[in-house]
Write an enzyme that holds these catalytic residues in place. Structure first.
Site, short mmCIF file in Angstrom:
data_model
loop_
_atom_site.label_atom_id
_atom_site.label_comp_id
_atom_site.label_asym_id
_atom_site.label_seq_id
_atom_site.Cartn_x
_atom_site.Cartn_y
_atom_site.Cartn_z
N LYS A 68 164.70 -26.96 33.98
CA LYS A 68 165.16 -27.00 35.38
C LYS A 68 166.68 -27.01 35.45
CE LYS A 68 166.66 -31.44 35.46
NZ LYS A 68 168.04 -31.81 35.47
N ASP B 111 162.06 -37.01 36.16
CA ASP B 111 161.97 -35.56 36.36
C ASP B 111 160.58 -35.00 36.09
OD1 ASP B 111 164.69 -35.38 36.92
OD2 ASP B 111 165.23 -34.85 34.86
O1 C5P Z 1 163.58 -41.49 34.35
P1 C5P Z 1 164.17 -41.12 33.04
O2 C5P Z 1 163.42 -41.69 31.87
O3 C5P Z 1 164.40 -39.66 32.89
O4 C5P Z 1 165.61 -41.79 33.03
C1 C5P Z 1 166.37 -41.91 31.84
C2 C5P Z 1 167.55 -42.83 32.14
O5 C5P Z 1 168.46 -42.17 33.02
C3 C5P Z 1 167.19 -44.12 32.84
O6 C5P Z 1 166.85 -45.12 31.92
C4 C5P Z 1 168.47 -44.46 33.59
O7 C5P Z 1 169.41 -45.04 32.70
C5 C5P Z 1 169.01 -43.08 33.96
N1 C5P Z 1 168.62 -42.68 35.33
C6 C5P Z 1 169.24 -43.28 36.40
N2 C5P Z 1 168.91 -42.91 37.67
C7 C5P Z 1 167.97 -41.95 37.90
C8 C5P Z 1 167.33 -41.32 36.82
C9 C5P Z 1 167.67 -41.71 35.53
O8 C5P Z 1 170.10 -44.15 36.22
N3 C5P Z 1 167.68 -41.60 39.14
#
Ligand code: C5P
Length: 305
Positions: free
Chosen positions: A12, A142
């Site tokens: 994406k 995502d």
């Molecule tokens: O949700 P995901 O596992 O992809 O997120 C990885 C890291 O990215 C989270 O642990 C966080 O530190 C950061 N993140 C964030 N805010 C979001 C998405 C991700 O701070 N909306």
């Protein structure tokens, strides 16, 4: 009886990534417009007595960054789905990877979405769409979008997805970096650089209008694209700023970092322009420069054996 299922999952790009101040749970509120690209991974699942992962890729993928054990997101997805159905089962995954790892293209999220759909079909679990989306949200911000694909508006921490009508086809030049960037590290740098980020993020109304009433060569859309994580990614990797300038000088309408980076994306007016930008960047010494189009469909089955 079905022996194996292969599911395709797309990379994406965020046409818009508005980021607010971090929430008490550590995540950041987002207002984003996601779009899938023709760059994809294929995930094949086969029933197996224990969880296992195999990786098939070209040399330009950073193999060392791909976990080969239980911590791989496809195994986490498989376990989550099995637990959801109270099933004591395991599977072997083969991930044919083209999406750069830790590149800001949601490759791991795409693999997780593909793992959910592939196992659901292999084991004929008939998981409802709502349940699949809820499981996807547990795996990562995502992952629900990877299931849905196309062009969609994302809210919450990214996991609340609303599909959008988008009838255009856009050509992109994709320039992955040799080594990835950690998403949490980029968000932390965002916190340092933007201590006054708003608690709530607003919708990108002008960009949404440009998608609803597209101009034929995407010139208006190009001016409206925005990524609030871009300054943080460039602060961590200053060479990315130079790459964006080089791509725009080469004829791209606009260069932007995808998600938390470090992949740089160049929106081009048509395929010919994308090919010219690619050639210029290759001649300038960038080893891996791809051309992709979007939007494409979300996670879908490509083979039953
Ligand atoms: O949700 P995901 O596992 O992809 O997120 C990885 C890291 O990215 C989270 O642990 C966080 O530190 C950061 N993140 C964030 N805010 C979001 C998405 C991700 O701070 N909306």
């Amino acid at each position: 009886m079905t022996h194996s299922v292969t599911v395709r999952a797309a990379a994406k790009v965020n046409l818009h990534l508005g980021v607010g101040r971090h929430r008490p749970d550590g995540f950041h509120p987002l207002s984003t417009v996601y779009q899938t690209l023709s760059l994809h991974d294929d995930v094949t699942v086969t029933t197996c007595p224990r969880w296992a992962v195999d990786l098939v890729c070209e040399d330009d993928i950073d193999r060392d960054a791909f976990p080969m054990g239980e911590e791989n997101i496809v195994v986490r997805a498989g376990r989550l789905l099995a637990t959801h159905h109270g099933a004591d089962r395991a599977a072997e995954f083969t991930v044919r990877k083209s999406i750069p790892i830790a590149g800001g293209l949601a490759g791991g999220s795409a693999d997780a979405a593909a793992a959910l759909v592939a196992l659901d079909r292999l084991w004929d679990l008939q998981t409802s769409d709502d349940d699949l989306l809820a499981l996807a949200a547990q795996l990562g911000s995502d992952v629900p979008f990877a299931l849905v694909g196309g062009t969609a508006l994302g809210g919450g921490r990214g996991e609340v997805v609303a599909p959008m009508l988008d009838e255009a086809t856009r050509w992109w030049v994709v320039v992955p970096a040799r080594t990835g960037l950690s998403t949490p590290v980029v968000y932390r740098r965002f916190d340092d650089l933007c201590p006054d980020a708003p608690d709530e993020v607003t919708l990108p109304e002008e960009l949404l209008a440009a998608l609803a009433y597209p101009d034929p060569d995407n010139r208006i859309l190009a001016t409206l694209m925005r990524n609030d994580l871009e300054p943080a990614a460039i602060d961590l990797r200053p060479e990315l700023g130079e790459l964006i300038e080089a791509g725009e000088r080469a004829g791209a309408l606009r260069g932007i970092i995808s998600g938390s980076g470090p992949t740089c994306m160049f929106l081009c007016s048509d395929r010919g322009s994308a090919d010219r930008v690619r050639t210029t960047l290759l001649d300038a010494g960038h080893p891996r420069v791809l051309v992709a189009l979007g939007p494409v469909s979300g996670t879908h089955v490509v083979e039953y054996v």
